[in-house]
Design an enzyme around this catalytic site. Structure first.
Site, mmCIF file in Angstrom:
data_model
loop_
_atom_site.group_PDB
_atom_site.id
_atom_site.type_symbol
_atom_site.label_atom_id
_atom_site.label_comp_id
_atom_site.label_asym_id
_atom_site.label_seq_id
_atom_site.Cartn_x
_atom_site.Cartn_y
_atom_site.Cartn_z
ATOM 1 N N GLU A 103 -0.191 3.587 13.287
ATOM 2 C CA GLU A 103 -0.583 4.930 12.809
ATOM 3 C C GLU A 103 0.042 5.152 11.439
ATOM 4 O O GLU A 103 1.028 4.507 11.120
ATOM 5 C CB GLU A 103 -0.007 6.028 13.729
ATOM 6 C CG GLU A 103 -0.505 6.022 15.123
ATOM 7 C CD GLU A 103 0.305 6.990 16.006
ATOM 8 O OE1 GLU A 103 1.011 7.863 15.462
ATOM 9 O OE2 GLU A 103 0.220 6.844 17.222
ATOM 10 N N LYS A 105 2.505 6.989 8.862
ATOM 11 C CA LYS A 105 3.688 7.838 8.972
ATOM 12 C C LYS A 105 3.482 8.993 7.997
ATOM 13 O O LYS A 105 3.605 8.828 6.783
ATOM 14 C CB LYS A 105 4.961 7.075 8.648
ATOM 15 C CG LYS A 105 6.196 7.963 8.813
ATOM 16 C CD LYS A 105 7.458 7.177 8.953
ATOM 17 C CE LYS A 105 8.615 8.029 9.460
ATOM 18 N NZ LYS A 105 8.783 9.323 8.832
ATOM 19 N N ASP A 107 3.875 12.189 5.789
ATOM 20 C CA ASP A 107 5.025 12.725 5.064
ATOM 21 C C ASP A 107 4.967 14.243 5.078
ATOM 22 O O ASP A 107 4.679 14.888 4.087
ATOM 23 C CB ASP A 107 5.010 12.182 3.628
ATOM 24 C CG ASP A 107 6.365 12.295 2.981
ATOM 25 O OD1 ASP A 107 7.323 12.704 3.665
ATOM 26 O OD2 ASP A 107 6.473 11.973 1.794
ATOM 27 N N TYR A 213 -1.833 17.150 12.167
ATOM 28 C CA TYR A 213 -2.302 15.971 12.896
ATOM 29 C C TYR A 213 -1.407 15.745 14.107
ATOM 30 O O TYR A 213 -0.180 15.735 13.969
ATOM 31 C CB TYR A 213 -2.254 14.708 12.026
ATOM 32 C CG TYR A 213 -3.407 14.618 11.056
ATOM 33 C CD1 TYR A 213 -4.718 14.573 11.521
ATOM 34 C CD2 TYR A 213 -3.184 14.583 9.684
ATOM 35 C CE1 TYR A 213 -5.784 14.487 10.639
ATOM 36 C CE2 TYR A 213 -4.248 14.502 8.790
ATOM 37 C CZ TYR A 213 -5.543 14.460 9.286
ATOM 38 O OH TYR A 213 -6.584 14.372 8.416
ATOM 39 N N LYS A 304 8.492 1.502 6.582
ATOM 40 C CA LYS A 304 8.393 2.379 5.416
ATOM 41 C C LYS A 304 7.857 1.628 4.195
ATOM 42 O O LYS A 304 8.147 0.449 4.000
ATOM 43 C CB LYS A 304 9.782 2.952 5.062
ATOM 44 C CG LYS A 304 10.423 3.743 6.190
ATOM 45 C CD LYS A 304 9.813 5.105 6.361
ATOM 46 C CE LYS A 304 10.307 6.085 5.325
ATOM 47 N NZ LYS A 304 11.605 6.675 5.670
ATOM 48 N N CYS A 398 3.268 9.200 -38.035
ATOM 49 C CA CYS A 398 2.859 8.243 -37.008
ATOM 50 C C CYS A 398 3.762 7.007 -37.100
ATOM 51 O O CYS A 398 3.874 6.413 -38.169
ATOM 52 C CB CYS A 398 1.394 7.859 -37.228
ATOM 53 S SG CYS A 398 0.876 6.472 -36.202
ATOM 54 N N CYS A 416 -1.920 11.227 -34.421
ATOM 55 C CA CYS A 416 -1.868 10.655 -35.755
ATOM 56 C C CYS A 416 -3.164 11.056 -36.455
ATOM 57 O O CYS A 416 -4.244 10.930 -35.892
ATOM 58 C CB CYS A 416 -1.769 9.133 -35.653
ATOM 59 S SG CYS A 416 -2.229 8.293 -37.173
ATOM 60 N N CYS A 422 -5.180 3.882 -39.074
ATOM 61 C CA CYS A 422 -4.068 3.537 -38.184
ATOM 62 C C CYS A 422 -4.403 2.305 -37.318
ATOM 63 O O CYS A 422 -5.409 2.299 -36.622
ATOM 64 C CB CYS A 422 -3.772 4.726 -37.288
ATOM 65 S SG CYS A 422 -2.423 4.438 -36.152
#
Ligand code: IVH
Length: 661
Positions: A103, A105, A107, A213, A304, A398, A416, A422
Site C-alpha cells: 500500500e 504510505k 503522508d 483513505y 520509506k 548580464c 538580460c 547574449c
C-alpha cells in the site's frame, strides 16, 4: 430519500471520483434538503449531510481512549532491510514464501473513526497511540467520510483506521488563497492537513478540502468473517469508505520490491503525497501469529523513500542566464545526499523569492529534491545563521554578455536585455529570428542552429548572412544541394517587411500584432529606435510595460550593433507608409488575460484570436485588465481577477465574443 441521494453523490464525487451530476445540481439538492429540514426539524437526523458543518467552536478537544491502540510501523530504508524483514516473517511463520499487501504510505495524519451500527459517532487523532483527541466535528466536514455505512452486514461497532490528507492540487489552491488573503502559507500538504484538523472551529476545517483513505481497522464487533487484509480493504470499500486504488497482493521479497519501484516511479503523478510504501502480511491469521514487538507490528513495515529534504550550507550564489535571457540565482551548496542523489546546486528561482526567503551566502538551508524536479532551496535555518553571512544582490549586468539587466514592472524575473547578442540566448534568438512568421528562412531548424552555434560559426543573426555554401556543406546531414538551398533561402529573406523584421528581433512582449502596430505607427526602424517610452505608448495597445521593454532593447548597444551588421550584410526592410490607426477591431483597446486550459483551442490560438480583433493579451491581471478568460484548472489569475472585480469569461462566453460559436 433526499439525504440518501446527496450522500450518494458525495460518494460518487469524493470516493469514486466519478460524479453523476454537475456541481450546480448538487448544490440545488443540498439547498432543498436544508430548507426541508428547516421547515420540518423533526426530520433532521444526526447523519444528515447538512450536519457536516455546524455547532459552535469548541473550547478544547476532549480525550478519546482508543479501544485498540494505534501503533506505529517500523521503517526500512534499503532493499537489504526489506529482505531482512521478509526473512524474519518467513522464519516466524515457518514458510518459504509469504503473501503480502503493498500500500502507499500516506503522508498525512492517522485517525480513527468509530461507527456504531453503521453510523459515524466519533473520530479521533492518534495522539500517543492510546489516547487521542476527539475531532469528530472536524471529521464530519470531510465529505469522503461516510456518515452512515452502506451495504448490509454492518458490525455493531467498528473503528476504521486511516489517514487524513490534502491532495496536492488542493494544497496549491489553498496556499494561493492564503496568499491572496494575506494569511500565512503552509509548508506542505501534511502540515496544512494537520493544521486544518486541529481547528476548534469546524467551519474553518470545512473550508479546507481534506480527504480520507482507510487502510485498516481497530476494534470490531460483528461483521462478516474476513481472512485476508486484502479482503478487509475490499470490504471497507464496499461499505462506502474511500480505500486507495494503489494496492496490490504480492509474493516474496521480489514482489515487495517490484511494488516499491512501481509506486516510486508513479509517485509524482499521484494526487497526494506519499513518503514510502507499507507492506503487510496478507493472511490475518498469520498477522496474529506474528504479533507485535514493542509498539509496532511484526507483520508490517514501512519502506520509506529517500528523504526529499536535507540541511546543507550555501557556499556561494551564482547567476545563470537561461535561453530566454532570464537570470536565475543559483545556490552553490556543500554537497548533500537528498532525494536519492548528491546535490551541489539548487535553484533560488528569482530575486523576489530570494528576498522573501532571505537566503544569504553562508546560511544553513533546507534543500529539497523531489523526483526529477530541479533541487530547490526551501528556506534558511535562521538559528544557524553565522555572523559572516552575506546578502546577495542580483547583478546590474548580464554575467554572460555584460549587457544591462532589466526587470519588467509586471514580472518577477530579471532579464538580460542583450537578446540579439547574449551567448546564453543565442540559439533561441536565432531560431526565432529565422522562424516562419519572422524572417522565414526555410530550412533553418533546431538541429542546424545547434550546430552553427556549437561550432561557433554563428554568434548573432547577422552572422547567418555571412555563411558560405562550402561551410554549410560540411555540417551533419547537409549535402551541397541543401547547403545551396539554405543560402538561397537566406538571400530570399533579406527583404522582409518592417513588421516582420521587428517581430524577428525577439523583443520581449512584442508579438506579431504589436510589431505590426509599431511598423504602421512609426513607418521606419530609426523612428522606433529613437522613440521615447512616451512616444511608444502612443501606439494602440502599447502600455508602459511594453514601451519599457522596447526602449530597453534598443538602448542596449549590443543589440543596435547586431542590427547594423544585418544591414551591412544586405538585410533591408521596406519602409512602411504610416497609417493613422484605424479602430483595429472589436477588441481595440481591450486587454485580456488567459488562464487555465481551453478545450477548443490552444493558448496561442486564443491569443491570436484576440490580437486579430485588435485586443491585447497580458501576462498578469491588473486593474487595467478588461477580461480574464478562464479555462479548465485556472490558476491564481482567476483569484486575482475576482479580487479586482475584473470580468471573467468562461470558454463558451469567450467563443461567443470572438464569434466562434
Ligand atoms: S498501518 C499497525 N498503513 O504510518 C499498523 N499506516 O508509523 C498501523 N501510515 O501513523 C498503521 N500510510 O498514519 C498503515 N497504508 C498505511 C499507512 C500508514 C500511512 C501512517 C500511519 C501511522 C504511521 C505508522
Amino acid at each position: 430519500m433526499l439525504r440518501a441521494q446527496i450522500e450518494h453523490h458525495n460518494y460518487r464525487y469524493y470516493v469514486l471520483d466519478d460524479p453523476e451530476i454537475t456541481d450546480a445540481e448538487y448544490d440545488r439538492l443540498f439547498r432543498e434538503l436544508v430548507q426541508l429540514e428547516a421547515e420540518h426539524p423533526q426530520l433532521a437526523t444526526a447523519d444528515s449531510p447538512t450536519r457536516r458543518v455546524g455547532g459552535a467552536p469548541l473550547a478544547e478537544f476532549s480525550a478519546v481512549t482508543h479501544r485498540v491502540p494505534m501503533l506505529s510501523l517500523n521503517n526500512a530504508f534499503s532493499e537489504d532491510e526489506v529482505a531482512a524483514f521478509d526473512r524474519r516473517v518467513r522464519e516466524g511463520l515457518g514458510l518459504d514464501v509469504v503473501e503480502y499487501v503493498g500500500e502507499p504510505k500516506f503522508d498525512g495524519l492517522a485517525i480513527s473513526l468509530r461507527y456504531e451500527a453503521g453510523v459515524f459517532v466519533q473520530g479521533a487523532t492518534r495522539g500517543d497511540g492510546r489516547t487521542g483527541e476527539d475531532v469528530t466535528p472536524n471529521l464530519r466536514t470531510i465529505r469522503s467520510i461516510p456518515l452512515r455505512l452502506r451495504a448490509n452486514e454492518i458490525p455493531f461497532l467498528m473503528e476504521v483506521r486511516g489517514e487524513v490528507l490534502l491532495f496536492k492540487q488542493d494544497f496549491k489552491r489553498l496556499n494561493e488563497r492564503q496568499r491572496t488573503l494575506g494569511e500565512k502559507e503552509f509548508a506542505n500538504p501534511r502540515n496544512a492537513a494537520a493544521g486544518s484538523l486541529r481547528q476548534l472551529d469546524s467551519h474553518v476545517t470545512a473550508a479546507r478540502p481534506l480527504r480520507f483513505y482507510a487502510y485498516g481497522i481497530g476494534d470490531i464487533e460483528g461483521g462478516p468473517a474476513i481472512t485476508r487484509h486484502s479482503g478487509l480493504l475490499d470490504w471497507l470499500e464496499s461499505l462506502g469508505l474511500p480505500v486507495c486504488e494503489e494496492r496490490d497482493v504480492v509474493r516474496g521479497p521480489q514482489g515487495l520490491l517490484q511494488f516499491y519501484r512501481s509506486l516510486a516511479e508513479r509517485r509524482e503523478t499521484l494526487a497526494y503525497d506519499i513518503d514510502g510504501v507499507v507492506y503487510k502480511v496478507n493472511p490475518l491469521e498469520q498477522q496474529q501469529e506474528l504479533g507485535f514487538i514493542a509498539r509496532a507490528p511484526r507483520f508490517a513495515i514501512a519502506h520509506k523513500f529517500p528523504a526529499e529534504e536535507a540541511l546543507t550550507e550555501v557556499v556561494a550564489i551564482d547567476v545563470q542566464v537561461g535561453r530566454t535571457g532570464a537570470l536565475t540565482p543559483v545556490a552553490r551548496l556543500k554537497p548533500v545526499f537528498v532525494g536519492g542523489a548528491t546535490v551541489t546546486n539548487a535553484t533560488l528561482h528569482n530575486e523576489d523569492e530570494l528576498k522573501r526567503k532571505d537566503i544569504r551566502i553562508g546560511d544553513t538551508v533546507v534543500v529539497r529534491r523531489a523526483g526529477d524536479v530541479i533541487p530547490e532551496v526551501v528556506k534558511a535555518v535562521s538559528e544557524k545563521r553565522p555572523a559572516h553571512a552575506r546578502v546577495f544582490h542580483m547583478p546590474a549586468q548580464c554575467p554572460v554578455c555584460g549587457s544591462s539587466v532589466i526587470r519588467l514592472p509586471e514580472e518577477s524575473v530579471v532579464r538580460c536585455s542583450g537578446g540579439l547578442y547574449c551567448p546564453a540566448q543565442r540559439k533561441q534568438a536565432i531560431l526565432h529570428f529565422a522562424s516562419r512568421r519572422a524572417m522565414d528562412i526555410e530550412g533553418m531548424g533546431e538541429r542546424l542552429v545547434e550546430q552553427l552555434v556549437d561550432r561557433e560559426l554563428v554568434k548573432t543573426p547577422a552572422d547567418l548572412y555571412a555563411l558560405k555554401a562550402v561551410t554549410l556543406a560540411d555540417l551533419e546531414r547537409m549535402g551541397e544541394k541543401s547547403a545551396q538551398n539554405l543560402i538561397d533561402a537566406l538571400d530570399r529573406s533579406k527583404r522582409p517587411t518592417l513588421d516582420r523584421f521587428i517581430y524577428a528581433l525577439g523583443i520581449r512582449n512584442v508579438g506579431e500584432a504589436t510589431a505590426r502596430d509599431l511598423a504602421r505607427h512609426f513607418g521606419s526602424l530609426e523612428k522606433i529606435v529613437g522613440a521615447t517610452e512616451e512616444d511608444l505608448q502612443q501606439v494602440p495597445d502599447v502600455g508602459p510595460v511594453v514601451a519599457y521593454s522596447i526602449r530597453r532593447f534598443f538602448a542596449e548597444r549590443h543589440n543596435r550593433e547586431v542590427i547594423e551588421h544585418l544591414r551591412r550584410r544586405g538585410v533591408n526592410w521596406a519602409e512602411q507608409a504610416t497609417e493613422p490607426q484605424k479602430a483595429a477591431g472589436r477588441f481595440s483597446g481591450k486587454t485580456f488575460v488567459l488562464t487555465g486550459t481551453l478545450a477548443s483551442m490552444t493558448r496561442e490560438e486564443a491569443r491570436q484570436g484576440i490580437e486579430d480583433r485588435g485586443g491585447k493579451v497580458a501576462g498578469s491581471v491588473s486593474k487595467k485588465t478588461d477580461f480574464v478568460v478562464a479555462g479548465a484548472d485556472p490558476g491564481s489569475k482567476l483569484d486575482a481577477a475576482r479580487a479586482l472585480g475584473v470580468t471573467v469569461l468562461d470558454e463558451a462566453e469567450f467563443l461567443k465574443l470572438i464569434g466562434k460559436e
